[in-house]
Design a protein around this motif. Sequence first.
Motif, mmCIF file in Angstrom:
data_model
loop_
_atom_site.group_PDB
_atom_site.id
_atom_site.type_symbol
_atom_site.label_atom_id
_atom_site.label_comp_id
_atom_site.label_asym_id
_atom_site.label_seq_id
_atom_site.Cartn_x
_atom_site.Cartn_y
_atom_site.Cartn_z
ATOM 1 N N ARG A 334 0.832 -1.104 -0.048
ATOM 2 C CA ARG A 334 -0.023 0.134 -0.118
ATOM 3 C C ARG A 334 0.869 1.217 0.023
ATOM 4 N NH1 ARG A 334 -4.023 -2.610 3.435
ATOM 5 N NH2 ARG A 334 -2.686 -2.234 5.340
ATOM 6 N N CYS A 426 -5.122 7.112 3.781
ATOM 7 C CA CYS A 426 -4.669 5.419 3.844
ATOM 8 C C CYS A 426 -5.356 4.844 4.785
ATOM 9 C CB CYS A 426 -3.059 5.365 4.046
ATOM 10 S SG CYS A 426 -2.491 3.684 3.856
ATOM 11 N N GLU A 427 -6.363 3.744 4.440
ATOM 12 C CA GLU A 427 -7.079 3.075 5.179
ATOM 13 C C GLU A 427 -7.797 4.006 6.402
ATOM 14 O OE1 GLU A 427 -7.041 -0.731 4.447
ATOM 15 O OE2 GLU A 427 -6.645 0.705 2.705
ATOM 16 N N GLU A 430 -12.966 3.918 6.150
ATOM 17 C CA GLU A 430 -13.739 2.920 6.640
ATOM 18 C C GLU A 430 -13.873 2.764 7.986
ATOM 19 O OE1 GLU A 430 -9.450 1.434 6.016
ATOM 20 O OE2 GLU A 430 -10.981 2.719 5.222
ATOM 21 N N THR A 456 -7.063 4.639 0.174
ATOM 22 C CA THR A 456 -6.971 3.380 -0.030
ATOM 23 C C THR A 456 -8.289 2.985 0.935
ATOM 24 O OG1 THR A 456 -5.456 3.061 1.490
ATOM 25 C CG2 THR A 456 -4.797 3.469 -0.736
ATOM 26 N N THR A 457 -8.691 1.826 0.636
ATOM 27 C CA THR A 457 -9.733 1.237 1.482
ATOM 28 C C THR A 457 -9.865 -0.286 1.246
ATOM 29 O OG1 THR A 457 -11.867 1.540 2.624
ATOM 30 C CG2 THR A 457 -11.689 1.425 0.197
ATOM 31 N N PRO A 458 -10.236 -1.250 2.133
ATOM 32 C CA PRO A 458 -10.187 -2.658 2.082
ATOM 33 C C PRO A 458 -11.443 -2.992 0.794
ATOM 34 C CG PRO A 458 -10.289 -2.312 4.103
ATOM 35 C CD PRO A 458 -10.444 -0.993 3.746
ATOM 36 N N HIS A 486 -13.595 -0.987 11.796
ATOM 37 C CA HIS A 486 -14.093 -0.440 10.608
ATOM 38 C C HIS A 486 -15.879 -0.305 10.737
ATOM 39 C CE1 HIS A 486 -11.051 -2.098 7.805
ATOM 40 N NE2 HIS A 486 -10.404 -1.189 8.691
ATOM 41 N N GLU A 489 -17.214 -1.662 5.038
ATOM 42 C CA GLU A 489 -16.167 -2.193 4.035
ATOM 43 C C GLU A 489 -16.703 -2.302 2.768
ATOM 44 O OE1 GLU A 489 -14.117 -5.570 5.281
ATOM 45 O OE2 GLU A 489 -13.009 -4.562 6.807
ATOM 46 N N THR A 526 -6.805 -4.715 -1.548
ATOM 47 C CA THR A 526 -6.932 -3.038 -1.222
ATOM 48 C C THR A 526 -7.404 -2.327 -2.523
ATOM 49 O OG1 THR A 526 -5.671 -2.973 0.676
ATOM 50 C CG2 THR A 526 -5.848 -0.997 -0.491
#
Length: 564
Positions: A334, A426-427, A430, A456-458, A486, A489, A526
């Motif tokens: 990532r 970054c992540e 969520e 970025t996200t799952p 979270h 998602e 991802t």
Amino acid sequence: MVGGEICGGGGSGAFILHRVFLTIATTRRPATELGFVLHKHPDKSQQFSASYGTAHVFYPEAGEERCEAALLLDVDPIALVRGTKKGLTPDFALAQYVNDRPYAASSLLAVALGGVFRTAMQGRCVARPELVDEVWPLEVSVPAVPSRGGAGLVRALFEPLGWTVEAEPLPLDERFPEWGDSRYVRLTLTGSLRVSDALRHLYVLLPVLDDAKHYWVAPDEVDKLLRAGDGWLAAHPERALIARRYLSRRPGLTRTALERLAEIDDARVEDLDNAIPEEAEDGDAEAGAVGESGAADGAGAVPADEHAVPAVGPAADSTAEPAEAKPPTLAALRRDAILGALRAAGSARVLDLGCGDAKLIGALLQDSRFTEIVGVDVSVRALTVAGRRLRLDRMHERQRARVKLMQGALTYTDARLVGYDAAVLCEVIEHVDEPRLPALEFAVFGAAKPGVVVVTTPNVEYNVRYAPEEEGGHGLAPGAMRHGDHRFEWDRARFRSWAAEVGERFGYGVEFAPVGDDDPEVGPPTQMAVFHAGAAAPRPAGPTAADHATEHTTEHTTDKDVPA
């Protein structure tokens, strides 16, 4: 509070309660605003149905200078006996004859705490949302805490979280001092923390100290542990001990938890705890009765099953062949994808929004083209950890001038964030309740308005690759999310729809890239969107964000082994 008794009055006269389990107090003015954060009115006494009894919440003291809330759990001994099942720890196997559950903090109290203060633990307050992110001066008192490991273990668990710990061992019988101390301590914690963090610390660590649970530990307990441990457990020096005890020493569940913590901390599970054999049996609850924390407490030696590093196997053989190079983790991929997108866009001044412990900032600092890097996080503790990880106090002056850490909430506009080339989420998205996403969108895309935004996200579709093949297997339980905190998602279609709508609303073009192995059926683990200010996303002649994101995907450890 005197000893294990709390004295209070409601106007009609004083009363004394001998079985108060826990109090939490503050001196922040006006102190009665603690009621907003706890969602319990200081002028009312309330009761709630709890596991094996009734929980009572009231305020022994509620003034402008000091406010104290108390949680009393009245355990029904008959219900406790009827609920006892075979296979539980010795404390509960003997519960029909004698037990300490009505008098000592245990998993019963933790469950009641999680139920009564659920909204407070989640860090939500509709009436006064600004209070949940505020750091409060707090004092937590628990008159009797069973600690299999003594006062040393109590300090080892709470002090790394910013608490000042007073753990006074309680004698077996004051009339017979020669009998020595019991395994109980009178616990007082003082520190400046968010109330939600304090509650989550207690929710996890009280049953860890007791090393016993009143219910069967199922696979979904891993999700509960990671949800309550979000933001602090992955970096805790005793995380392996905490996971093992919280999960009742079930090896399969413990290893699953440590694998997921390793991904959060960008480590390998062996680095967190290489003393969990795959074939290990459930440990005896008494195994860690003394010295388990590794803290010098004069109580005994550290048991080998808690902290020892086995000197057996290939690692101990000097003639063994060198191990193959470890493939990059998904977290590393990532970061590589984000760095590639920023380089392709020519960004120099970068915001890391929700920077956590600053691993991305560390990677950015290694590239001189990034001349100014600002990390923003709502958590003071996270920023403290970030500063230590980056070694800001030892950094060369010129390098130190490139980086800045700031506290801030991403759902509020912040003039300090205006004018940067790029921002990274970054992540992060969520972890925000969906109804609050529009506030984050406006704060980032509408107010700060950087030239490039990387998100970025799952990819929830990929979660099926984590599903355990059998009960107790590694990976996510069916329907579980990858991280306990979270709020949602998204699948690829939902993420693309959201990104397109945000881009259209705020004047950004958007391109998408996979991160990790791009599975032909379910996509990558991802998903990444790169937003460019303007009507359409620019297409540079050199490598694109997608090229950077997929350059090494065939080499990394699959997320079937290490979830994100």
